[in-house]
Motif scaffolding. Structure first.
Motif, PDB file in Angstrom:
ATOM      1  N   LYS A 179       0.818  -1.221   0.000  1.00 40.27           N
ATOM      2  CA  LYS A 179       0.000   0.000   0.000  1.00 40.27           C
ATOM      3  C   LYS A 179       0.850   1.267   0.000  1.00 40.27           C
ATOM      4  CE  LYS A 179      -1.949  -1.331   3.898  1.00 40.27           C
ATOM      5  NZ  LYS A 179      -1.481  -2.710   4.027  1.00 40.27           N
ATOM      6  N   THR A 180       1.748   1.347   0.985  1.00 35.90           N
ATOM      7  CA  THR A 180       2.501   2.597   1.153  1.00 35.90           C
ATOM      8  C   THR A 180       3.406   2.868  -0.049  1.00 35.90           C
ATOM      9  OG1 THR A 180       2.414   2.225   3.528  1.00 35.90           O
ATOM     10  CG2 THR A 180       3.969   3.872   2.763  1.00 35.90           C
ATOM     11  N   THR A 181       4.042   1.821  -0.546  1.00 32.46           N
ATOM     12  CA  THR A 181       4.912   1.990  -1.716  1.00 32.46           C
ATOM     13  C   THR A 181       4.084   2.500  -2.896  1.00 32.46           C
ATOM     14  OG1 THR A 181       6.106   0.041  -0.896  1.00 32.46           O
ATOM     15  CG2 THR A 181       6.669   0.802  -3.093  1.00 32.46           C
TER      16      THR A 181
ATOM     17  N   ALA B 154      -2.064   7.722   7.056  1.00 32.00           N
ATOM     18  CA  ALA B 154      -3.080   7.536   8.097  1.00 32.00           C
ATOM     19  C   ALA B 154      -2.917   6.183   8.774  1.00 32.00           C
ATOM     20  CB  ALA B 154      -4.477   7.683   7.499  1.00 32.00           C
ATOM     21  N   ASP B 155      -1.719   5.622   8.641  1.00 33.73           N
ATOM     22  CA  ASP B 155      -1.435   4.342   9.286  1.00 33.73           C
ATOM     23  C   ASP B 155      -0.644   4.621  10.567  1.00 33.73           C
ATOM     24  OD1 ASP B 155      -0.517   1.863  10.071  1.00 33.73           O
ATOM     25  OD2 ASP B 155       0.005   1.215   8.042  1.00 33.73           O
ATOM     26  N   PRO B 156      -1.107   4.120  11.707  1.00 37.21           N
ATOM     27  CA  PRO B 156      -0.378   4.364  12.961  1.00 37.21           C
ATOM     28  C   PRO B 156       1.085   3.908  12.865  1.00 37.21           C
ATOM     29  CG  PRO B 156      -2.442   3.211  13.391  1.00 37.21           C
ATOM     30  CD  PRO B 156      -2.303   3.303  11.895  1.00 37.21           C
TER      31      PRO B 156
ATOM     32  N   MET C 114       3.663   4.472  10.899  1.00 39.49           N
ATOM     33  CA  MET C 114       3.960   5.414   9.810  1.00 39.49           C
ATOM     34  C   MET C 114       5.273   5.112   9.098  1.00 39.49           C
ATOM     35  SD  MET C 114       3.517   8.435  12.547  1.00 39.49           S
ATOM     36  CE  MET C 114       4.274   7.552  13.886  1.00 39.49           C
ATOM     37  N   ASN C 115       5.254   5.039   7.765  1.00 38.97           N
ATOM     38  CA  ASN C 115       6.528   4.943   7.040  1.00 38.97           C
ATOM     39  C   ASN C 115       6.485   5.567   5.649  1.00 38.97           C
ATOM     40  OD1 ASN C 115       4.932   2.987   5.913  1.00 38.97           O
ATOM     41  ND2 ASN C 115       6.479   1.392   5.903  1.00 38.97           N
ATOM     42  N   LEU C 116       5.398   6.301   5.368  1.00 36.27           N
ATOM     43  CA  LEU C 116       5.268   6.938   4.053  1.00 36.27           C
ATOM     44  C   LEU C 116       6.393   7.953   3.799  1.00 36.27           C
ATOM     45  CD1 LEU C 116       3.568   7.413   1.458  1.00 36.27           C
ATOM     46  CD2 LEU C 116       2.231   9.074   2.742  1.00 36.27           C
TER      47      LEU C 116
ATOM     48  N   LEU D 277      -4.780   8.721   0.356  1.00 32.88           N
ATOM     49  CA  LEU D 277      -4.765   8.334   1.759  1.00 32.88           C
ATOM     50  C   LEU D 277      -4.160   6.943   1.901  1.00 32.88           C
ATOM     51  CD1 LEU D 277      -6.165   9.720   4.233  1.00 32.88           C
ATOM     52  CD2 LEU D 277      -8.184   8.368   3.699  1.00 32.88           C
ATOM     53  N   ASP D 278      -3.072   6.850   2.656  1.00 30.06           N
ATOM     54  CA  ASP D 278      -2.464   5.538   2.923  1.00 30.06           C
ATOM     55  C   ASP D 278      -3.047   5.043   4.236  1.00 30.06           C
ATOM     56  OD1 ASP D 278      -0.840   3.316   3.207  1.00 30.06           O
ATOM     57  OD2 ASP D 278       0.935   4.448   3.802  1.00 30.06           O
ATOM     58  N   MET D 279      -3.852   3.988   4.130  1.00 26.82           N
ATOM     59  CA  MET D 279      -4.572   3.559   5.313  1.00 26.82           C
ATOM     60  C   MET D 279      -3.948   2.330   5.947  1.00 26.82           C
ATOM     61  SD  MET D 279      -8.326   4.607   4.675  1.00 26.82           S
ATOM     62  CE  MET D 279      -8.899   2.960   4.538  1.00 26.82           C
TER      63      MET D 279
HETATM   64 MG   LIG Z   1       2.045   0.767   4.839  1.00 34.87          MG
END
Ligand SMILES: [Mg+2]
Ligand SMILES: Nc1ncnc2c1ncn2[C@@H]1O[C@H](COP(=O)(O)OP(=O)(O)OP(=O)(O)O)[C@@H](O)[C@H]1O
Length: 254
Positions: free
Chosen positions: A13-15, A36-38, A40-42, A139-141
């Motif tokens: 997702k994040t990538t 928006a992911d606890p 976090m690594n975006l 939004l990265d969830m």
């Molecule tokens: Mg992720």
């Protein structure tokens, strides 16, 4: 256009969020990406140096207390559910090479589900960005969408589910589709990721049944390089990027 990206843990997702943001920026759009992911690594995958990464909004304890009408350090059963948030994006995003990056932070496991001032603030902020702002938003969830409230869900124009070739990732996609329908979201589409060959691609496409597929990204050493810090989503070139661009074209975003 407001796009939310979800799917089972670790599917990519994040990538993909970072790469979509870059693709949209390259086509001249103003883009806000929201982590928006606890977990976090975006910011890291976008290549933002550690000392320049956006402050997670949840850490702005004093501001949140002030806006929600609560007292810092005291648990309060009563707080404002619609705090003022309109000045927050400009103050707390980091403009990284033309992409505005915001990090929500969060309570691990609790997602946006817990009824506390911090989450009321984050929810208001996300809804404000989705519903009122005019930028393109991605939004990265966190894996799954159980924690997504109706207000937030209704601001999302397209829900993208990332699916990798395995049964559990497929099951998650079907579960998300059902939940998304219940939350009133109409447009649910899939990106296939980490595909090794045609057999895998057919396996997922068949398993998805009526969920439309926007595109696919093959399993690649290039994509791994982003996580290994040898590339960032903004420096990547080659087939993986081309596949992300093809999916964005197919979606009509660029
Ligand atoms: Mg992720
Ligand atoms: N197409 C791909 N080919 C090879 N590796 C990939 C690909 N897409 C993602 N990965 C790798 O898979 C791992 C998980 O990716 P990522 O962090 O983007 O997933 P995620 O769904 O956001 O995970 P989480 O649920 O933990 O937030 C990373 O190591 C990433 O480099």
């Amino acid at each position: 256009m407001k796009i939310a990206v979800t799917g089972k843990g670790g599917v990519g997702k994040t990538t993909l969020v970072a790469l979509f943001a870059r693709t949209l920026r390259d086509s001249g759009k103003t883009v806000i990406v929201i982590d928006a992911d606890p977990d976090m690594n975006l910011s890291r995958l976008m290549g933002i140096p550690l000392n320049e990464q956006p402050v997670p909004i949840i850490e702005l304890k004093e501001l949140i207390a002030e806006r929600t009408g609560t007292e810092l350090g005291r648990s309060s059963p009563i707080f404002k559910m619609n705090p003022k948030v309109s000045d927050i994006p400009e103050k707390y995003w980091v403009d990284h090479e033309g992409i505005k990056v915001m990090v929500m932070g969060g309570i691990k496991g609790g997602g946006l589900g817990c009824a506390c001032p911090e989450n009321a603030f984050l929810k208001s902020l996300i809804s404000y960005i989705l519903i009122i702002r005019n930028e393109w938003v991605i939004l990265d969830m966190e894996a799954g969408i159980e924690h997504l409230g109706r207000g937030t869900a209704q601001g999302v124009d397209e829900m993208i589910v990332v699916v990798e070739p395995n049964q559990s990732s497929l099951e998650t996609a079907h579960r998300i589709k059902k939940l998304a329908g219940e939350l009133g979201m109409k447009k649910i589409e899939v990106i296939l990721n980490k595909i090794h060959d045609k057999t895998e691609e057919k396996y997922i496409t068949d398993g998805l049944k009526d969920i439309p597929v926007l595109g696919k990204v093959d399993y690649s050493a290039e994509m791994r390089k982003i996580d290994l810090g040898q590339e960032t989503a903004l420096t990547l070139s080659g087939i993986s990027l081309a596949q992300v661009e093809a999916a964005a074209k197919n979606a009509g975003w660029i």
